[in-house]
Design a protein around this motif. Structure first.
Motif, PDB file in Angstrom:
ATOM      1  N   SER A  28       0.846  -1.207   0.000  1.00  0.00           N
ATOM      2  CA  SER A  28       0.000   0.000   0.000  1.00  0.00           C
ATOM      3  C   SER A  28       0.875   1.249   0.000  1.00  0.00           C
ATOM      4  O   SER A  28       0.365   2.357   0.123  1.00  0.00           O
ATOM      5  CB  SER A  28      -0.931   0.020   1.215  1.00  0.00           C
ATOM      6  N   ALA A  29       2.176   1.066  -0.123  1.00  0.00           N
ATOM      7  CA  ALA A  29       3.088   2.217   0.006  1.00  0.00           C
ATOM      8  C   ALA A  29       3.860   2.484  -1.278  1.00  0.00           C
ATOM      9  O   ALA A  29       4.898   3.137  -1.264  1.00  0.00           O
ATOM     10  CB  ALA A  29       4.062   1.970   1.157  1.00  0.00           C
ATOM     11  N   SER A  30       3.354   1.978  -2.404  1.00  0.00           N
ATOM     12  CA  SER A  30       4.091   2.163  -3.657  1.00  0.00           C
ATOM     13  C   SER A  30       3.738   3.503  -4.291  1.00  0.00           C
ATOM     14  O   SER A  30       2.878   4.233  -3.794  1.00  0.00           O
ATOM     15  CB  SER A  30       3.766   1.017  -4.620  1.00  0.00           C
ATOM     16  N   THR A  31       4.367   3.786  -5.434  1.00  0.00           N
ATOM     17  CA  THR A  31       4.005   5.001  -6.190  1.00  0.00           C
ATOM     18  C   THR A  31       2.716   4.764  -6.966  1.00  0.00           C
ATOM     19  O   THR A  31       2.134   5.675  -7.528  1.00  0.00           O
ATOM     20  CB  THR A  31       5.158   5.387  -7.145  1.00  0.00           C
ATOM     21  N   LYS A  32       2.264   3.525  -7.013  1.00  0.00           N
ATOM     22  CA  LYS A  32       0.961   3.134  -7.569  1.00  0.00           C
ATOM     23  C   LYS A  32       0.931   3.232  -9.087  1.00  0.00           C
ATOM     24  O   LYS A  32      -0.055   3.641  -9.684  1.00  0.00           O
ATOM     25  CB  LYS A  32      -0.178   3.948  -6.934  1.00  0.00           C
ATOM     26  N   LEU A  33       2.027   2.853  -9.695  1.00  0.00           N
ATOM     27  CA  LEU A  33       2.079   2.869 -11.154  1.00  0.00           C
ATOM     28  C   LEU A  33       2.166   1.451 -11.701  1.00  0.00           C
ATOM     29  O   LEU A  33       2.959   0.642 -11.205  1.00  0.00           O
ATOM     30  CB  LEU A  33       3.308   3.645 -11.640  1.00  0.00           C
ATOM     31  N   PHE A  34       1.335   1.181 -12.710  1.00  0.00           N
ATOM     32  CA  PHE A  34       1.592   0.044 -13.579  1.00  0.00           C
ATOM     33  C   PHE A  34       2.523   0.615 -14.635  1.00  0.00           C
ATOM     34  O   PHE A  34       2.098   1.363 -15.519  1.00  0.00           O
ATOM     35  CB  PHE A  34       0.301  -0.436 -14.256  1.00  0.00           C
ATOM     36  N   HIS A  35       3.793   0.362 -14.490  1.00  0.00           N
ATOM     37  CA  HIS A  35       4.729   0.987 -15.426  1.00  0.00           C
ATOM     38  C   HIS A  35       5.846   0.037 -15.817  1.00  0.00           C
ATOM     39  O   HIS A  35       6.157  -0.905 -15.103  1.00  0.00           O
ATOM     40  CB  HIS A  35       5.305   2.285 -14.843  1.00  0.00           C
ATOM     41  N   GLY A  36       6.430   0.330 -16.985  1.00  0.00           N
ATOM     42  CA  GLY A  36       7.566  -0.476 -17.427  1.00  0.00           C
ATOM     43  C   GLY A  36       8.807  -0.122 -16.627  1.00  0.00           C
ATOM     44  O   GLY A  36       9.691  -0.944 -16.436  1.00  0.00           O
ATOM     45  N   GLY A  37       8.842   1.133 -16.141  1.00  0.00           N
ATOM     46  CA  GLY A  37      10.020   1.613 -15.423  1.00  0.00           C
ATOM     47  C   GLY A  37      11.028   2.183 -16.406  1.00  0.00           C
ATOM     48  O   GLY A  37      12.031   1.535 -16.709  1.00  0.00           O
ATOM     49  N   LEU A  38      10.722   3.387 -16.900  1.00  0.00           N
ATOM     50  CA  LEU A  38      11.582   4.010 -17.921  1.00  0.00           C
ATOM     51  C   LEU A  38      13.048   4.027 -17.496  1.00  0.00           C
ATOM     52  O   LEU A  38      13.947   3.732 -18.278  1.00  0.00           O
ATOM     53  CB  LEU A  38      11.070   5.443 -18.163  1.00  0.00           C
ATOM     54  N   ARG A  39      13.290   4.329 -16.214  1.00  0.00           N
ATOM     55  CA  ARG A  39      14.684   4.496 -15.792  1.00  0.00           C
ATOM     56  C   ARG A  39      15.442   3.162 -15.733  1.00  0.00           C
ATOM     57  O   ARG A  39      16.671   3.142 -15.776  1.00  0.00           O
ATOM     58  CB  ARG A  39      14.772   5.229 -14.453  1.00  0.00           C
ATOM     59  N   TYR A  40      14.694   2.030 -15.676  1.00  0.00           N
ATOM     60  CA  TYR A  40      15.406   0.744 -15.628  1.00  0.00           C
ATOM     61  C   TYR A  40      16.083   0.434 -16.963  1.00  0.00           C
ATOM     62  O   TYR A  40      16.956  -0.422 -17.036  1.00  0.00           O
ATOM     63  CB  TYR A  40      14.478  -0.411 -15.240  1.00  0.00           C
ATOM     64  N   LEU A  41      15.669   1.132 -18.027  1.00  0.00           N
ATOM     65  CA  LEU A  41      16.346   0.938 -19.316  1.00  0.00           C
ATOM     66  C   LEU A  41      17.818   1.329 -19.195  1.00  0.00           C
ATOM     67  O   LEU A  41      18.680   0.737 -19.834  1.00  0.00           O
ATOM     68  CB  LEU A  41      15.673   1.778 -20.405  1.00  0.00           C
TER      69      LEU A  41
END
Ligand SMILES: Cc1cc2nc3c(=O)[nH]c(=O)nc-3n(C[C@H](O)[C@H](O)[C@H](O)COP(=O)(O)OP(=O)(O)OC[C@H]3O[C@@H](n4cnc5c(N)ncnc54)[C@H](O)[C@@H]3O)c2cc1C
Length: 516
Positions: free
Chosen positions: A45-58
């Protein structure tokens, strides 16, 4: 101890435990899940709450993870169009933005283009966004565009030195609702979901596990799943008494919430001069969410909280962009969670891998599956991978099934939000528009179960403020394991933001009286 032997006993009611419980129950396994507090009471319950690919992980060359997460966004969006929705992210560009010097991309660029001195060139961001658009089979979400901030409304709240931005797609998700909806789905398929149930010990006896809980006695299971998140090592070593060379890295992330800082509905992706990034996101209609930090966290025994230093870091970071300068007084709420990352020996907390790792241990008998790391976005794929491991011990296990099956309340098309909103408003004409949106984004089509045949606000029972009624609280207790005010006000919803301490106490008293 009952004689029943469950197929799986899952420790941990975060997204990974509940996602695995749902998948396994749907494949015909008998499942019990124990969560020591409330569902989603820790990281989920403490995440940024994004379903995301994670641009910065590229930048870390985590292509497998990014691809899987990008693919998942639309699968998840279709299965839960009520609690998740597309969002556009505005990434203002400025030539002084720098890499974290430890990323593989930064090292490569420093070798081939030393004159860049650690700066992130615009062409590289464009290349990253091209990959981001194309790696994950995007169909619903719109592609990247360029924004002229000198004229577009997205330029209005930020400083004039940002003239240009890129705008790309990711999705929002109500993280703790995602957890509870998975738990409900698992229960509907036969799982025994036990909240406020701490597992204190698990021992191999003959060919199975005997599991002791503090509150509900003992259980037997053929296989144990350790989805303890930040407690994963405690479960391995303390609960199951297994010697293990695995290791995790606890990385704390904090967020601050302010009153709404701008009028449009897009998010900002801000890059710092220290190589880090933060988001500013429209939150709960009237607020802005800003985060996150990355700080090593000493122990699972230490409850994570946003330190003054982290709060000030986020304020300063945002003040580098927004015209309106924030101070600590503008912060109305903070929250903090601990990422239980698999320890890959990375140089710093930001660089530690976000990949999940599954490890099965069969030393001396029945198997235990330990879950390390993960992201909200990849929870369903993690559950499928976990069931691949489980299947090695249950050869007749049914095939994977969760892609495309909606969660409760999500049985409408992602482009059907306006229609559903209209249906709710027509059926309950006494509701204000904001209230309709809140209900839709919390319960989807289940609004009609909760409000039933009500024709006036009075039909919903006592009004507790912020649109909360006895009908909603009763339903949350009956259907969503709500026991106390925090469960409802900070996890099933975020309505705690809108209530005074007296109103919160009134809800607590109501729940206590109702649960007898
Ligand atoms: C700041 C931050 C931002 C993030 N942002 C994103 C994001 O935007 N998108 C994304 O995809 N991911 C994000 N993540 C990652 C994501 O939140 C986590 O990977 C995920 O929530 C981990 O879920 P989990 O189920 O493994 O752990 P948890 O949610 O922590 O669940 C573990 C549970 O196990 C229970 N437990 C432990 N021991 C016992 C025991 N002995 N008996 C019973 N119960 C026990 C705990 O009470 C806890 O509830 C973020 C993480 C953080 C910290």
């Amino acid at each position: 101890m009952s004689d029943k032997i469950y197929d799986l006993f899952i420790i941990g009611g975060g997204i990974n435990g509940c996602g695995i419980a749902r998948d396994a129950s749907g494949r015909g396994l008998s499942v019990a899940l124990a969560e020591m507090n409330d569902l989603a009471s820790a990281t989920s319950s403490a995440s940024t709450k994004l379903f995301h690919g994670g641009l910065r992980y590229l930048e870390y060359f985590e292509f497998r993870l990014v691809k899987e997460a990008l693919e998942e966004r639309e699968t998840l969006l279709r299965a839960m169009p009520h609690i998740s929705w597309p969002m556009r992210f505005v990434l203002p560009y400025h030539k002084d933005m720098r890499f974290d010097s430890t990323t593989p991309t930064s090292k490569l660029l420093t070798t081939v283009m030393p004159w860049m001195k650690g700066r992130r060139p615009a062409w590289l961001i464009r290349l990253g966004l091209f990959l981001y658009d194309n790696l994950g089979g995007r169909k619903i979400l719109p592609a990247t565009t360029t924004v002229d901030l000198t004229h577009a409304p997205e330029g209005a709240p930020i400083e004039a030195r940002f003239a240009k931005a890129y705008e790309y797609s990711d999705c929002w998700v109500q993280d703790s609702r995602l957890v509870v909806l998975n738990a409900r789905d698992a229960e509907a398929r036969g799982a025994n979901i036990m909240t406020r149930t701490k597992v204190t010990s698990a021992r191999r006896v003959e060919d199975h596990w005997e599991i002791t809980t503090e509150q509900h006695g003992r259980f037997k299971a053929k296989m144990l799943v350790n989805a303890g998140g930040p407690w994963v090592m405690d479960v391995i070593q303390g609960v199951a008494g297994i010697n293990s060379s695995e290791n995790i890295r606890l990385v704390r992330g904090s967020h601050i919430v302010t009153k709404r800082l701008y009028d449009h509905d897009k998010c900002y992706f801000f890059q710092g001069t220290d190589g880090r990034i933060i988001f500013a996101i429209p939150y709960e209609q009237d607020y802005t969410l800003i985060g996150t930090t990355d700080a090593d966290h000493a122990s699972f025994e230490e409850t994570p909280t946003c330190s003054d230093e982290e709060r000030d870091y986020l304020i300063q970071f945002a003040n580098g962009y927004f015209k309106q300068k924030l101070t600590a007084e503008d912060v109305v709420w903070t929250y903090s969670g601990v990422r239980p990352l698999y320890n890959d020996g990375a140089a710093n907390a930001t660089a530690a891998t976000r990949e999940y790792v599954l490890r099965v241990n069969t030393d001396g008998g029945a198997p235990i599956l330990n879950v390390f790391g993960g992201k909200i976005t990849t929870y369903r794929r993690l559950a499928e991978a976990a069931l691949d491991e489980v299947g090695k011990f249950f050869p007749d296990l049914a095939a994977k099934w969760t892609a495309g099956v909606p969660l409760a309340g999500g049985d409408f098309a992602p482009d059907g939000v306006a229609d559903l909103s209209q249906q709710i408003a027509t059926r309950y004409p006494f509701l204000e528009d904001k209230h309709v949106t809140r209900l839709l984004r919390t319960y989807g089509t289940e609004v009609f179960d909760i409000y039933g045949a009500a024709t006036t606000a009075a039909d919903l029972g006592e009004d507790f403020g912020a649109g909360i009624t006895a009908a909603e609280l009763d339903w949350a207790m009956r259907r969503e394991w709500v026991v106390n005010a925090d469960d409802f006000l900070w996890r099933r919803t975020k309505l705690g933001l809108r209530l005074s301490s007296e109103q919160r106490a009134r809800i607590g008293a109501y729940l206590e009286a109702a649960s007898g």
